[in-house]
Structures are given as C-alpha cells and as structure tokens.
Design a protein around this motif. Structure first.
Motif, PDB file in Angstrom:
ATOM      1  N   THR A  12     -10.438  -6.036   3.232  1.00  0.00           N
ATOM      2  CA  THR A  12     -10.013  -5.925   2.411  1.00  0.00           C
ATOM      3  C   THR A  12      -8.578  -5.254   2.735  1.00  0.00           C
ATOM      4  O   THR A  12      -9.244  -3.521   2.476  1.00  0.00           O
ATOM      5  N   ASP A  13      -7.876  -5.711   2.113  1.00  0.00           N
ATOM      6  CA  ASP A  13      -6.032  -4.861   2.381  1.00  0.00           C
ATOM      7  C   ASP A  13      -6.543  -4.000   0.679  1.00  0.00           C
ATOM      8  O   ASP A  13      -7.702  -4.180   0.061  1.00  0.00           O
ATOM      9  N   MET A  14      -5.830  -2.955   0.911  1.00  0.00           N
ATOM     10  CA  MET A  14      -5.771  -1.780  -0.484  1.00  0.00           C
ATOM     11  C   MET A  14      -4.977  -1.742  -2.145  1.00  0.00           C
ATOM     12  O   MET A  14      -4.598  -2.579  -2.542  1.00  0.00           O
ATOM     13  N   ASP A  15      -3.782  -1.829  -1.099  1.00  0.00           N
ATOM     14  CA  ASP A  15      -2.315  -1.875  -2.007  1.00  0.00           C
ATOM     15  C   ASP A  15      -1.928  -3.144  -1.994  1.00  0.00           C
ATOM     16  O   ASP A  15      -1.699  -3.720  -1.513  1.00  0.00           O
ATOM     17  N   GLY A  16      -1.945  -3.664  -3.676  1.00  0.00           N
ATOM     18  CA  GLY A  16      -1.628  -4.751  -3.829  1.00  0.00           C
ATOM     19  C   GLY A  16      -2.872  -5.494  -3.865  1.00  0.00           C
ATOM     20  O   GLY A  16      -2.618  -6.837  -4.583  1.00  0.00           O
ATOM     21  N   VAL A  17      -4.316  -5.317  -3.837  1.00  0.00           N
ATOM     22  CA  VAL A  17      -4.913  -6.277  -4.143  1.00  0.00           C
ATOM     23  C   VAL A  17      -6.595  -5.513  -4.802  1.00  0.00           C
ATOM     24  O   VAL A  17      -6.956  -5.802  -5.631  1.00  0.00           O
ATOM     25  N   GLY A 208      -5.674 -10.280   1.917  1.00  0.00           N
ATOM     26  CA  GLY A 208      -4.618  -9.553   1.451  1.00  0.00           C
ATOM     27  C   GLY A 208      -3.298  -9.497   0.484  1.00  0.00           C
ATOM     28  O   GLY A 208      -3.822 -11.082  -0.396  1.00  0.00           O
ATOM     29  N   ASP A 209      -2.317  -8.744   0.383  1.00  0.00           N
ATOM     30  CA  ASP A 209      -1.303  -9.516  -0.332  1.00  0.00           C
ATOM     31  C   ASP A 209       0.185  -9.912   0.563  1.00  0.00           C
ATOM     32  O   ASP A 209       1.009 -10.182  -0.627  1.00  0.00           O
ATOM     33  N   ARG A 210       0.063  -9.642   1.719  1.00  0.00           N
ATOM     34  CA  ARG A 210       1.120  -9.611   2.744  1.00  0.00           C
ATOM     35  C   ARG A 210       0.955 -10.623   3.094  1.00  0.00           C
ATOM     36  O   ARG A 210      -0.181 -10.538   4.474  1.00  0.00           O
ATOM     37  N   THR A 213       1.745  -9.200   6.907  1.00  0.00           N
ATOM     38  CA  THR A 213       0.787  -8.104   7.558  1.00  0.00           C
ATOM     39  C   THR A 213      -0.810  -8.285   7.754  1.00  0.00           C
ATOM     40  O   THR A 213      -1.720  -8.402   8.721  1.00  0.00           O
ATOM     41  N   ASP A 214      -0.781  -8.185   6.673  1.00  0.00           N
ATOM     42  CA  ASP A 214      -2.772  -9.139   6.278  1.00  0.00           C
ATOM     43  C   ASP A 214      -2.848 -10.158   6.513  1.00  0.00           C
ATOM     44  O   ASP A 214      -4.318 -11.153   7.632  1.00  0.00           O
ATOM     45  N   ILE A 215      -2.150 -11.386   6.043  1.00  0.00           N
ATOM     46  CA  ILE A 215      -2.538 -12.254   7.191  1.00  0.00           C
ATOM     47  C   ILE A 215      -2.548 -12.752   7.700  1.00  0.00           C
ATOM     48  O   ILE A 215      -3.612 -13.757   8.345  1.00  0.00           O
TER      49      ILE A 215
HETATM   50 MG   LIG Z   1      -1.227  -4.687   0.902  1.00  0.00          MG
END
Ligand SMILES: [Mg+2]
Ligand SMILES: O=C(CO)COP(=O)(O)O
Length: 259
Positions: A12-17, A208-210, A213-215
C-alpha cells in the motif's frame, strides 16, 4: 478479476491512502490492524523519501497507525539500493532529508559536492536556491542526475504540495538533462518491494491514490490494483487513463472486509 489467485500480500502507498501529511485518513488504523491480525505479508511502499523507515514508523505511530519500520519501503531506500548496485562506493551530491542521506550512507556512499558521480534529488520541505544552483552546476560538469520519485505534487489536508518531480523539472529546464527516476512507477521499486515482502505478484495487490505511479506500477508488475479516492486522483480522472485499476474504492475503510 477472472482466474486471479486470492490476495495473499498487500502493498500500500502511504500519502493519500493512509495519511495526508501528518493526519491519518479515516479507516487507516482499522485497515492496518486487520492486516497485522491476518498475518499476511504487507508493506507500505512510499515515494516519500524524506524520512528513514524508523522515523516514518514513529511518525505514523504518533498518528495512531502501527507500521513497524521493517514494513516500510521508501523511494530513498530504493534509490540507495539502485546506486549501490550501479556503482559501489560511489559519491553523490544530495538534495534531500535524513531519509535519503541515511540510506545512501548505509549503502556505502560518500556525500560530497566535490566532483560527485551523481546528483541525487529527493523530497524536502526546504529546497534552497544555493543547493539547486550547486546541483545544476555539478550536472553541467558531468554528474549523473538521479531523482527519488517523479511525483509533481503530494497531497495534504489543505491541498497539493509541490514535490520532487516539480523540482526535478526546474533542474532539467536549467541543464537540459532529464533525471532517472527510481521510485514508483519504476519496476525496480516494485520488484524490490515484492522481494522485501516475500510476495508473488499474482497473489499481491497494490493500493494507491495515483494512477500514474501506484496503479500503473502495480499493473505492470502483474498485481491487482486498487485506487482509493482519498488522494490525488478523483473518480472522474480515472477514465482519462488508457488503463484501469482492478477496482476503485472511496478509501481504505472499504478494504477492511477484503483482508
Ligand atoms: Mg500517494
Ligand atoms: O511523497 C510523495 C510525493 O510528495 C508521495 O508519497 P506516496 O508514494 O506515499 O504517495
């Protein structure tokens, strides 16, 4: 998704998640607790290169989120591991915080402004004109340009924050040199994360929230992907992309029953 294996590992991503800067996102505490109780491998995979895993674990604990440092993988660690493999015992001029300088020291690097092999740009909240000028001159003199992450902005409760990718663009404009980005969506960061978590991509999920990048990083690593709408991507943005996440949810609170 057809004939996929059950999710055994969670990245899992951190910022935004999980958080917005210093504020936990509702549901994150319960999500992390359920993950711990499940005993399933999980890793927080962040492009934020400011903090060491130890500092980040302490910051998250201060927000009521229990993430042990060994469950944190940052773009600073990925960058240090990359450079250690590329040029053992190398030298670097660094713009960034303890998360990046510590990782490079631990990788055996010398940090210097005297003819370094690399200029390494990371996340900080105190970019200085003097440091940027030094970086630009060193790149013009032949230092290789490395950047921890391409994120142009990061989320916060008050709105977006300028991030490493935007500062890299300034240096590129001044030098004509594009950096090599090590963080998400670089497959390097995903492979290292899967190895660190002891996970296999066909039974792992990336949250993720992006999308950019994440997805895309999770998708290209062969993982299931879940987009949350608590960060930088709004529901209407998803259709603009030529690829889709496996699923879209409002927040990590909606994922608790999937663990
Ligand atoms: Mg993020
Ligand atoms: O720090 C970031 C950009 O500033 C992004 O961090 P995450 O990868 O945790 O979202």
């Amino acid at each position: 998704m057809a004939d996929r294996k059950p999710i055994e590992s969670w990245l899992t991503d951190m910022d935004g998640v999980l958080i917005h800067e210093g504020t936990p996102i509702p549901g994150a505490e319960e999500f992390l607790r359920r993950l711990r109780e499940s005993g399933k491998p999980f890793l927080v995979l962040t492009n934020n290169s400011i903090y060491t895993p130890r500092d980040l674990s302490a910051r998250l604990a201060g927000m009521g989120l229990d993430v042990p440092e060994e469950s944190i993988w940052t773009s600073a660690l990925a960058t240090a591991q990359f450079l250690k493999g590329q040029r053992p015992g190398g030298t670097a001029y660094v713009i960034g915080e303890a998360g990046l300088t510590t990782a490079l020291y631990q990788a055996g690097y010398v940090l210097t402004d005297n003819n370094p092999d690399y200029v390494v740009l990371g996340e900080t909240r105190t970019y200085s004109f003097e440091a940027l000028t030094k970086a630009i001159r060193l790149i013009n003199q032949g230092a290789r340009f490395i950047c921890t992450n391409p994120d142009e902005t990061g989320p916060s409760t008050e709105g977006v924050l300028p991030a490493t990718g935007s500062v890299a663009a300034l240096i590129t404009k001044a030098t004509g040199v594009e950096p090599y980005f090590v963080g998400k969506p670089n497959p390097l960061m995903m492979r290292e994360a899967l190895n660190t978590a002891g996970a296999h991509s066909e039974s792992a999920v990336m949250i993720g929230d992006r999308m950019d990048t994440d997805i895309v990083a999770g998708m290209e690593a062969g993982m299931e992907t879940i987009l949350v709408l608590t960060g930088l991507t709004a529901a209407a943005d998803v259709e603009r992309f030529p690829y889709r996440p496996t699923r879209v949810v409002n927040s990590v609170a909606d994922l608790v029953e999937l663990i």
